[in-house]
Write an enzyme that holds these catalytic residues in place. Structure first.
Site, PDB file in Angstrom:
ATOM      1  N   SER A 140      42.935  80.744  30.364  1.00  0.00           N
ATOM      2  CA  SER A 140      41.470  80.761  30.292  1.00  0.00           C
ATOM      3  C   SER A 140      41.030  82.199  30.058  1.00  0.00           C
ATOM      4  O   SER A 140      41.789  83.136  30.364  1.00  0.00           O
ATOM      5  CB  SER A 140      40.891  80.279  31.623  1.00  0.00           C
ATOM      6  OG  SER A 140      39.517  80.626  31.725  1.00  0.00           O
ATOM      7  N   TYR A 153      40.579  79.410  40.977  1.00  0.00           N
ATOM      8  CA  TYR A 153      40.876  79.179  39.556  1.00  0.00           C
ATOM      9  C   TYR A 153      41.258  80.499  38.876  1.00  0.00           C
ATOM     10  O   TYR A 153      42.269  80.579  38.169  1.00  0.00           O
ATOM     11  CB  TYR A 153      39.630  78.570  38.900  1.00  0.00           C
ATOM     12  CG  TYR A 153      39.732  78.219  37.427  1.00  0.00           C
ATOM     13  CD1 TYR A 153      40.407  77.076  37.005  1.00  0.00           C
ATOM     14  CD2 TYR A 153      39.123  79.009  36.453  1.00  0.00           C
ATOM     15  CE1 TYR A 153      40.467  76.731  35.656  1.00  0.00           C
ATOM     16  CE2 TYR A 153      39.180  78.677  35.104  1.00  0.00           C
ATOM     17  CZ  TYR A 153      39.848  77.539  34.712  1.00  0.00           C
ATOM     18  OH  TYR A 153      39.897  77.207  33.375  1.00  0.00           O
TER      19      TYR A 153
HETATM   20  C1  BGC Z   1      36.306  77.163  32.537  1.00  0.00           C
HETATM   21  C2  BGC Z   1      34.893  76.730  32.240  1.00  0.00           C
HETATM   22  C3  BGC Z   1      34.018  77.925  31.894  1.00  0.00           C
HETATM   23  C4  BGC Z   1      34.680  78.728  30.800  1.00  0.00           C
HETATM   24  C5  BGC Z   1      33.889  79.964  30.402  1.00  0.00           C
HETATM   25  C6  BGC Z   1      36.833  78.011  31.425  1.00  0.00           C
HETATM   26  O1  BGC Z   1      38.098  78.464  31.776  1.00  0.00           O
HETATM   27  O2  BGC Z   1      37.130  76.022  32.680  1.00  0.00           O
HETATM   28  O3  BGC Z   1      34.384  76.072  33.377  1.00  0.00           O
HETATM   29  O4  BGC Z   1      32.770  77.488  31.445  1.00  0.00           O
HETATM   30  O5  BGC Z   1      35.964  79.118  31.204  1.00  0.00           O
HETATM   31  O6  BGC Z   1      33.460  80.714  31.485  1.00  0.00           O
END
Ligand code: BGC
Length: 252
Positions: A140, A153
């Site tokens: 991410s 996360y």
């Molecule tokens: C998350 C989303 C978030 C995006 C941008 C992703 O990794 O799962 O919830 O909107 O990042 O911030």
């Protein structure tokens, strides 16, 4: 047919980014194992779209080593080899740091970090025998960019970032490439809650230079290239695919 003759395993492939990657791999000629946890029907639909002789759906919880071992074994039994492993399965339960429970932390890390660790290990044991392979970790932008209210996360994705880099180095002698994909805001079930709140969507759009939320297919196109021989000289890095979200972070 960039992936003709290749065999891929995609975790969390019944919906969202994983589903789009599985479909794109099938369309590019690969045989695909579709891992799912709860959504059997959606997983079967993806199999049917790829073609039943080229795809198989396996129910497995990536946070359990036993499930991982069984799924990799069955993939090799069914298709004869394993060339591409995509660690896509993930969860996200945004919670203020002061309220995060031990159970929440454990589950987050089990799915988003322990899962990819042992999936990569099981896959690499097969790839080492083949002297070639591609391990793709779906991370991410939050492997690098802080997100208040989402600390577990962010911690898991930060860990995944270092797993990608360390494995790339350790597995390079076997010609196994390990790379990360860092999506920004993509329209998938994981952030349905955010995307159904117009105010939150506007806040997000304000920080995305390209001015739109991404599609799972945007990510799938990159995942095809990273799985193909065309990217054989790429390893140990994360490709952000975020409409420019990362370049904007921190600017005036
Ligand atoms: C998350 C989303 C978030 C995006 C941008 C992703 O990794 O799962 O919830 O909107 O990042 O911030």
């Amino acid at each position: 047919m960039q992936l003709e003759g290749k065999v891929a395993l995609v975790t969390g492939a019944s919906t969202g980014i994983g589903g789009a990657i599985a479909l794109a791999y099938g369309a590019a000629g690969a045989k695909v194992t579709i891992d799912y946890l709860h959504r059997q029907e959606e997983a079967q639909q993806i199999c049917q779209k790829i073609g039943s002789e080229k795809a198989t759906a396996i129910q497995a919880d990536v946070s359990k080593l036993q499930d991982i071992t069984r799924m990799v074994q069955r993939t090799v039994e069914t298709f004869g080899r394993l060339d591409i492993m995509v660690n896509n399965a993930g969860i996200e339960v945004p919670t203020p740091f002061l309220e995060v429970t031990e159970a929440q932390w454990d589950r987050q890390l089990a799915v988003d970090l322990k899962g990819p660790f042992f999936m990569a290990q099981a896959a690499a044991r097969q790839m080492v025998k083949q002297r070639k392979g591609k391990i793709i970790n779906i991370s991410s932008v939050h492997e690098d960019r802080p997100m208040p209210g989402n600390a577990p996360y962010c911690a898991a994705k930060g860990g995944l970032r270092m797993l990608t880099r360390t494995l790339a180095d350790e597995l390079a002698p076997y010609q196994i490439n390990v790379v990360g994909i860092g999506p920004g805001a993509i329209a998938t079930p994981i952030n349905q809650k955010t995307l159904s709140d117009p105010q939150k969507v506007q806040t997000l759009l304000n920080s995305i230079p390209l001015g739109r939320i991404g599609k799972p297919e945007d990510v799938a196109a990159l995942a095809v290239w990273l799985a193909s021989d065309a990217s054989d000289y790429v390893t140990g890095t994360t490709f952000f695919i975020d409409g420019g979200l990362m370049v904007q972070a921190g600017s005036l």
